[in-house]
Write a protein that holds these residues in place. Structure first.
Motif, PDB file in Angstrom:
ATOM      1  N   LEU A   1      -5.627  -0.593   6.487  1.00 38.51           N
ATOM      2  CA  LEU A   1      -4.368  -0.536   6.745  1.00 38.51           C
ATOM      3  C   LEU A   1      -3.481  -0.850   5.511  1.00 38.51           C
ATOM      4  O   LEU A   1      -3.807  -1.447   4.346  1.00 38.51           O
ATOM      5  CB  LEU A   1      -3.757  -1.759   7.513  1.00 38.51           C
ATOM      6  N   VAL A   2      -2.321  -0.197   5.250  1.00 46.10           N
ATOM      7  CA  VAL A   2      -1.407   0.024   3.860  1.00 46.10           C
ATOM      8  C   VAL A   2      -0.017  -0.461   4.492  1.00 46.10           C
ATOM      9  O   VAL A   2       0.392  -0.261   5.668  1.00 46.10           O
ATOM     10  CB  VAL A   2      -1.511   1.295   3.174  1.00 46.10           C
TER      11      VAL A   2
ATOM     12  N   GLY B   1       1.523  -6.767  -4.160  1.00 51.68           N
ATOM     13  CA  GLY B   1       0.238  -6.132  -4.510  1.00 51.68           C
ATOM     14  C   GLY B   1      -1.079  -6.784  -4.103  1.00 51.68           C
ATOM     15  O   GLY B   1      -1.035  -8.004  -3.409  1.00 51.68           O
ATOM     16  N   GLY B   2      -1.956  -5.942  -4.481  1.00 50.92           N
ATOM     17  CA  GLY B   2      -3.247  -6.731  -4.072  1.00 50.92           C
ATOM     18  C   GLY B   2      -3.894  -5.995  -2.641  1.00 50.92           C
ATOM     19  O   GLY B   2      -3.153  -5.855  -1.839  1.00 50.92           O
ATOM     20  N   VAL B   3      -5.166  -6.130  -2.595  1.00 52.83           N
ATOM     21  CA  VAL B   3      -6.106  -5.818  -1.254  1.00 52.83           C
ATOM     22  C   VAL B   3      -6.610  -6.985  -0.786  1.00 52.83           C
ATOM     23  O   VAL B   3      -7.149  -7.742  -1.676  1.00 52.83           O
ATOM     24  CB  VAL B   3      -7.021  -4.853  -1.857  1.00 52.83           C
TER      25      VAL B   3
ATOM     26  N   GLU C   1      -2.458  -3.806   0.810  1.00 51.13           N
ATOM     27  CA  GLU C   1      -3.622  -3.050   1.714  1.00 51.13           C
ATOM     28  C   GLU C   1      -4.426  -4.365   2.416  1.00 51.13           C
ATOM     29  O   GLU C   1      -4.616  -5.385   1.753  1.00 51.13           O
ATOM     30  CB  GLU C   1      -4.499  -2.472   0.896  1.00 51.13           C
ATOM     31  N   ILE C   2      -4.645  -4.335   3.725  1.00 49.79           N
ATOM     32  CA  ILE C   2      -5.506  -5.053   4.504  1.00 49.79           C
ATOM     33  C   ILE C   2      -6.631  -4.136   4.928  1.00 49.79           C
ATOM     34  O   ILE C   2      -6.682  -3.102   5.530  1.00 49.79           O
ATOM     35  CB  ILE C   2      -4.792  -5.767   5.481  1.00 49.79           C
TER      36      ILE C   2
ATOM     37  N   ILE D   1      -1.521 -12.766  -2.904  1.00 51.12           N
ATOM     38  CA  ILE D   1      -2.533 -12.979  -4.030  1.00 51.12           C
ATOM     39  C   ILE D   1      -1.819 -13.722  -5.142  1.00 51.12           C
ATOM     40  O   ILE D   1      -1.173 -13.260  -5.698  1.00 51.12           O
ATOM     41  CB  ILE D   1      -3.199 -11.654  -4.553  1.00 51.12           C
ATOM     42  N   ALA D   2      -2.281 -15.030  -5.189  1.00 50.62           N
ATOM     43  CA  ALA D   2      -1.687 -15.839  -6.017  1.00 50.62           C
ATOM     44  C   ALA D   2      -2.324 -15.484  -7.611  1.00 50.62           C
ATOM     45  O   ALA D   2      -3.446 -15.313  -7.828  1.00 50.62           O
ATOM     46  CB  ALA D   2      -2.060 -17.311  -6.086  1.00 50.62           C
TER      47      ALA D   2
END
Length: 508
Positions: free
Chosen positions: A198-199, A27-29, A224-225, A506-507
């Motif tokens: 990017l996904v 998860g996370g971007v 996602e990035i 993502i921590a």
């Protein structure tokens, strides 16, 4: 080397190790601030660290590099089987690899992709003249037959710069229209000068085992990035401090103290990162005269340029060798030509070369602020040697376009990480802007590439380094450490010359 890239400041090694204790949840971007916009997303047809950094997330090669810069398999099942005479390389492919369009990767795709690489990529062209045959033996075996042994072949196939990426055969064209790869992430949307989104590619098949540099498993924790072009270096700094960017690439080293102690970001110092260089135009204009190139070499003061660019002595080292201590390629051959800072000698050489008073056009960019600062200092030393100077300051994308036109510049400034094989050094091939064409160089490069004995290759490279100082096709300024910044919440991230964000999470 990746193993040489250590971390200083708040992002200490202990903190990175501790971060591994966080749950590695999906998860996370992640928002990544880069130095500017890309002119292309085709890593075959262009070179540049920014291009390789971004495209490695959605395009992959047969091989890559592990944490110690050893060649490691990526889309290939294993390292090549090489015949006793060193000419035939048999490459077994991984099965079950799927492109982003859902099609399966086979040897047909690999052969078609390598044919394009041999035709259009500057590093592919290094192999093309030596190619005897390229064929698919079966659906998952490719064979490359050379006219003579070529030691750096697998390193060239592994490099993400002028890269031998594998594409679906039906998507291959002179100009790519679809950027379809096999990587852990795929393109969802691109808005010029705003972002490249990017996904996660759910069909990705990672290698088994643990991550190992660019090799090993590539784990897809992030949803996602987003790569965000931020040309102004100070804007990257302020955006990192505000928490706008989870990673900000290549920041001015004087920003270290400002980044230190912040709540939403922390500084990363990548030691032994690389070396800046002044590339001279060997194809057209005044720098085609060896005497004028030698004049520039004699005039420049590397110490002042590095101090202006990087400030604190701990961020740079004066070294004329093309590889620092700790590398097998290290040599002191020819380095008496380094850091001469002798304007009177330069003036004499320029006069003898028939210098006519026209300005030396130095092409640089402020997106790499250290490039610009070195250019400013260089201009003063060249003026002291009686040379007129014209600084052409443009954005990096424009610089990349202009440097391909030999009529537009005399010197441009760039930089490179320390690469695992000298055959990968950008300005060595005559096809790279700068266009260093030399009979002596060509003989030595052929000898380097065809020699399979590692110790003999080291000796040949020493002769190449000596020739670089004798012919002055480009000028190494020194060694430098690089500064970036990352969010404390960005865990699982391994600093490198080309930052990558698979394995990162993502921590919570």
């Amino acid at each position: 080397m990746l193993k040489k890239l250590t971390i200083a400041g708040l992002a200490s090694v202990s903190m990175l190790v501790a971060a591994q204790g966080f749950a590695q949840e999906r998860g996370g971007v992640v928002n990544v601030a880069t130095i500017g916009e890309l002119t292309t997303l085709d890593p075959m047809t262009a070179t540049g660290d920014l291009l390789g950094m971004v495209t490695q997330h959605f395009f992959e090669t047969l091989y890559t590099f592990d944490k110690d810069w050893n060649v490691a398999p990526l889309l290939a099942e294993a390292l090549p089987e090489v015949s006793a005479d060193g000419k035939v390389h048999t490459i077994k492919l991984r099965q079950g690899i799927v492109f982003h369009d859902g099609s399966a990767m086979t040897a047909e795709d690999v052969v078609a992709s390598l044919k394009r690489w041999l035709e259009v990529a500057s590093r592919g062209k290094l192999v093309a003249a030596n190619l005897d045959k390229l064929e698919a033996v079966d659906d998952y075996t490719v064979q490359i037959t050379l006219k003579q042994p070529f030691a750096p072949l697998t390193a060239l196939l592994a490099f993400n710069n002028s890269a031998a990426v594998v594409l679906p055969s039906e998507k291959i064209a002179e100009t790519l229209a679809d950027y379809v790869g096999t990587g852990p992430y795929m393109i969802k949307e691109r808005k010029a000068d705003q972002y490249l989104q990017l996904v996660r590619f759910d069909g990705y098949k990672a290698r088994e085992g643990e991550p190992d540099g660019f090799g090993g498993a590539r784990k897809q924790y992030l949803d996602e990035i987003r790569f965000v072009p931020v040309p102004d270096a100070n804007t990257r700094v302020e955006g990192a401090i505000a928490g706008q960017y989870d990673y900000a690439d290549l920041l001015p080293v004087e920003a270290f103290d400002r980044l230190n102690g912040q709540a939403k970001t922390e500084p990363l110092v990548l030691k032994s990162f690389g070396w800046p260089m002044f590339i001279m135009n060997n194809k057209e204009g005044m720098m085609t005269k060896p005497g004028l190139r030698k004049a520039v070499q004699s005039a420049l003061n590397a110490e002042d340029m590095m101090a202006a660019a990087f400030g604190k002595p701990e961020f740079f080292a004066l070294d004329g060798a093309l590889y620092p201590d700790g590398y097998q390629w290290r040599s002191d051959a020819g380095i008496e030509g380094y850091n001469q800072a002798d304007p009177e000698k330069a003036k004499t050489l320029a006069t003898e070369a028939g210098y006519d008073g026209k300005p030396v056009r130095i092409l640089t960019s402020r997106q790499y602020e250290f490039h610009y600062k070195m250019a400013q200092v260089a201009a003063e030393y060249l003026k002291a040697a009686g040379l007129a100077v014209q600084l052409d300051v443009v954005d990096w994308a424009t610089l990349v376009q202009r440097r391909a036109e030999p009529a537009l510049w005399d010197i441009f400034i760039t930089h490179s990480p320390f690469l695992p094989d000298p055959a990968l050094i950008a300005p060595l091939p005559s096809s790279y802007p700068g266009w260093w064409a030399s009979e002596a160089k060509d003989k030595l490069v052929v000898a380097l590439n065809t020699e399979m004995d590692p110790q003999k290759r080291v000796a040949i490279f020493a002769d190449i380094q000596k020739l670089i100082y004798e012919e002055a096709p480009f000028y190494k300024v020194g060694d430098f450490n690089a500064l970036s910044a990352k969010s404390p919440k960005l865990a699982g991230f391994t600093p490198s010359a080309w930052p990558y964000f698979w394995n990162a999470y993502i921590a919570k």
